[in-house]
Scaffold this active site. Structure first.
Site, PDB file in Angstrom:
ATOM      1  CG  HIS A 150     -19.949 -18.939  41.921  1.00  0.00           C
ATOM      2  ND1 HIS A 150     -19.530 -19.317  43.172  1.00  0.00           N
ATOM      3  CD2 HIS A 150     -19.636 -17.629  41.796  1.00  0.00           C
ATOM      4  CE1 HIS A 150     -18.985 -18.268  43.770  1.00  0.00           C
ATOM      5  NE2 HIS A 150     -19.037 -17.231  42.966  1.00  0.00           N
ATOM      6  CG  ASP A 227     -26.013 -20.844  42.086  1.00  0.00           C
ATOM      7  OD1 ASP A 227     -26.613 -19.851  42.532  1.00  0.00           O
ATOM      8  OD2 ASP A 227     -24.786 -20.868  41.873  1.00  0.00           O
ATOM      9  CD  GLN A 230     -24.774 -13.319  39.576  1.00  0.00           C
ATOM     10  OE1 GLN A 230     -25.446 -12.318  39.328  1.00  0.00           O
ATOM     11  NE2 GLN A 230     -23.653 -13.244  40.282  1.00  0.00           N
ATOM     12  CE  LYS A 253     -24.084 -13.250  44.307  1.00  0.00           C
ATOM     13  NZ  LYS A 253     -22.809 -12.639  43.978  1.00  0.00           N
ATOM     14  CB  CYS A 393     -15.897 -17.966  42.018  1.00  0.00           C
ATOM     15  SG  CYS A 393     -15.194 -16.883  43.233  1.00  0.00           S
TER      16      CYS A 393
HETATM   17  N1  PMP Z   1     -23.540 -18.716  42.469  1.00  0.00           N
HETATM   18  C1  PMP Z   1     -23.359 -17.723  41.582  1.00  0.00           C
HETATM   19  C2  PMP Z   1     -23.820 -17.916  40.182  1.00  0.00           C
HETATM   20  C3  PMP Z   1     -22.769 -16.531  41.994  1.00  0.00           C
HETATM   21  O1  PMP Z   1     -22.582 -15.550  41.104  1.00  0.00           O
HETATM   22  C4  PMP Z   1     -22.370 -16.387  43.345  1.00  0.00           C
HETATM   23  C5  PMP Z   1     -21.726 -15.118  43.842  1.00  0.00           C
HETATM   24  N2  PMP Z   1     -20.839 -14.508  43.008  1.00  0.00           N
HETATM   25  C6  PMP Z   1     -22.580 -17.452  44.200  1.00  0.00           C
HETATM   26  C7  PMP Z   1     -23.172 -18.600  43.743  1.00  0.00           C
HETATM   27  C8  PMP Z   1     -22.171 -17.378  45.643  1.00  0.00           C
HETATM   28  O2  PMP Z   1     -22.919 -16.428  46.305  1.00  0.00           O
HETATM   29  P1  PMP Z   1     -22.490 -16.033  47.796  1.00  0.00           P
HETATM   30  O3  PMP Z   1     -21.105 -15.491  47.685  1.00  0.00           O
HETATM   31  O4  PMP Z   1     -23.488 -15.003  48.180  1.00  0.00           O
HETATM   32  O5  PMP Z   1     -22.542 -17.259  48.596  1.00  0.00           O
END
Ligand code: PMP
Length: 436
Positions: A150, A227, A230, A253, A393
């Site tokens: 991401h 990270d 997910q 999440k 993203c």
């Molecule tokens: N890493 C991953 C794999 C994600 O899916 C996301 C959110 N879509 C993020 C990081 C970022 O999370 P946040 O928007 O809560 O900072």
């Protein structure tokens, strides 16, 4: 019989009636989710197929009530006062910190100090890239990430590498989304100082073998960052087993509030890092020209904390534990398998990611031939189906896959077979609108 605050004792039948059933009896049956009743938004909108939990999950009433309870019964600025309310707010933060440690498989007495509260996964990863990376990165060094990151775990490393004159190196998955040991060993080496990888991809749904990556990183004295945005919602995390050095996830999440993120770090690394933000609450002593820092975690928690949100995260983790990861994993695996089977029967849909449904963790990405994902999502929305469409993203991953956008249906345990029916009906509608 009341239909409020049911905690899964009532369910919506296929005919739209509310009936009592035991949650255990229904835990694996996908016909109608008993869990939707725990989530006021879903209970209020029975015609909504919410398939975007990977972006943000719905919140159960216990979390919403906790947030309200904080403001109604213990609202005060934590850590600043010696009066009872302020002490209660401080205790709420500490209890939540200990709970997060347990949630991550850590010892809640000794390891809770290494849980840093911040705003979200993005901020947690920026903290590592901006506060830790400059300590270890020198010109010519390498940071190794995967192409499925991401942007939150990619741009911070681009910036850190640019600042240090270091090189950003990518690991690539095979056609089934697997980053092999061979690929890891080809990219992680003596120049690598940091390896940072997404635990579960928000597009492919695959879980990377971050435990093996951490072992290989450590062979070269590199640090492993994970990270977990997910992965934390979908399966139990045991940081002692994973063996990584930093782990980040977002409360929103895992059924908790917006605006709360968690960074866990190895104590000696957190201790060596300079603060990320400076100001109130993160200092030990201040003179006109100098300051010394409070110990970890306060050093990284400048300013007033969102104590109500942190308290609500505690409630969210309690809720997840009550449902249990066994039930969560069983339901989500069955939902993903059914969704992939139904989608594969539509000749105009192309599935993205591993062919084995068991390799997907809550995420099913796809494209509809000749129709732009934004059009697909907009038309599905008219039919009450909420999915995500775009680059998610993860532009380098999409470029690697040879596409620039796709549709994503993402599942939580509260979804049911009717949500999948609506998605399939909606996609048939999309197709006939364009080609019918
Ligand atoms: N890493 C991953 C794999 C994600 O899916 C996301 C959110 N879509 C993020 C990081 C970022 O999370 P946040 O928007 O809560 O900072």
């Amino acid at each position: 019989m009341s239909t409020r605050k049911l905690h899964g004792e009532h369910m919506l039948t296929d005919a739209g009636r509310v009936e009592w059933v035991s949650r255990n009896a229904q835990a694996s049956a996908l016909a109608a989710s008993p869990y939707k009743w725990d989530f006021p938004l879903l209970a209020r909108k029975p015609d909504l197929a919410f398939l975007d939990s990977a972006a943000t999950a719905q919140r159960p009433s216990s979390v919403l009530e906790a947030q309200k309870r904080f403001y109604e019964t213990m609202n005060a600025n934590a850590l600043r006062g010696l009066y009872e309310l302020s002490v209660e707010a401080t205790e709420a933060i500490n209890a939540s910190r200990a709970h997060v440690a347990r949630f991550l498989g850590l010892d809640d007495r000794n390891d809770a100090r290494d849980i840093v509260f911040c705003r979200n996964t993005s901020e947690a990863l920026n903290m590592v890239a901006q506060s830790f990376a400059p300590i270890v990165l020198e010109p010519g060094d390498e940071v190794c990430i995967t192409v499925m990151e991401h942007h939150s775990n990619l741009i911070p490393w681009q910036q850190a590498c640019r600042a240090a004159g270091a090189k950003l190196v990518y690991m690539y998955p095979d056609d089934e989304g697997v980053i092999s040991e061979e690929e890891m060993r080809a990219k992680i080496g003596p120049r690598t100082k940091i390896v940072s990888a997404v635990h579960v991809s928000n597009v492919l749904g695959v879980a990377n073998d971050v435990k093996l990556m951490a072992q290989i990183a450590h062979e070269f004295d590199a640090v492993m960052v994970v990270d977990g945005a997910q992965s934390a919602p979908h399966f139990p995390i045991d940081l002692n087993d994973l063996g990584c050095d930093f782990f980040a996830f977002s409360a929103h999440k895992v059924y908790g509030p917006f605006g709360i993120g968690v960074l866990w770090g190895r104590h000696d690394l957190l201790d060596a890092m300079p603060p990320f933000l400076t100001g109130g609450e993160m200092i030990d002593a201040v003179t006109e020209q100098t300051a010394t820092w409070a110990p970890v975690p306060e050093k990284f928690e400048a300013g007033t904390q969102d104590a109500a949100g942190i308290y609500a995260l505690d409630a969210a983790l309690t809720y997840v534990e009550e449902v249990g990861f066994d039930a969560i994993q069983a339901r989500e695996a069955a939902l993903v398998a059914q969704c992939m089977r139904r989608l594969s029967q539509l000749e105009f849909v192309r599935l993205i990611g591993p062919s084995d449904p068991a390799a997907h963790h809550g995420v099913v990405s796809f494209n509809v031939c000749t129709i732009h994902p934004h059009d697909v999502a907009s038309i599905l929305d008219m039919d009450g189906v909420a999915i995500r469409a775009g680059h998610h993203c993860a532009q380098p991953l999409l470029a690697h896959l040879g596409i620039d956008s796709c549709c994503r249906a993402s599942f939580a345990f509260y979804n049911d077979a009717r949500d999948i029916d609506r998605l399939i009906d909606g996609l048939n509608h999309v197709w006939t609108m364009f080609h019918g």
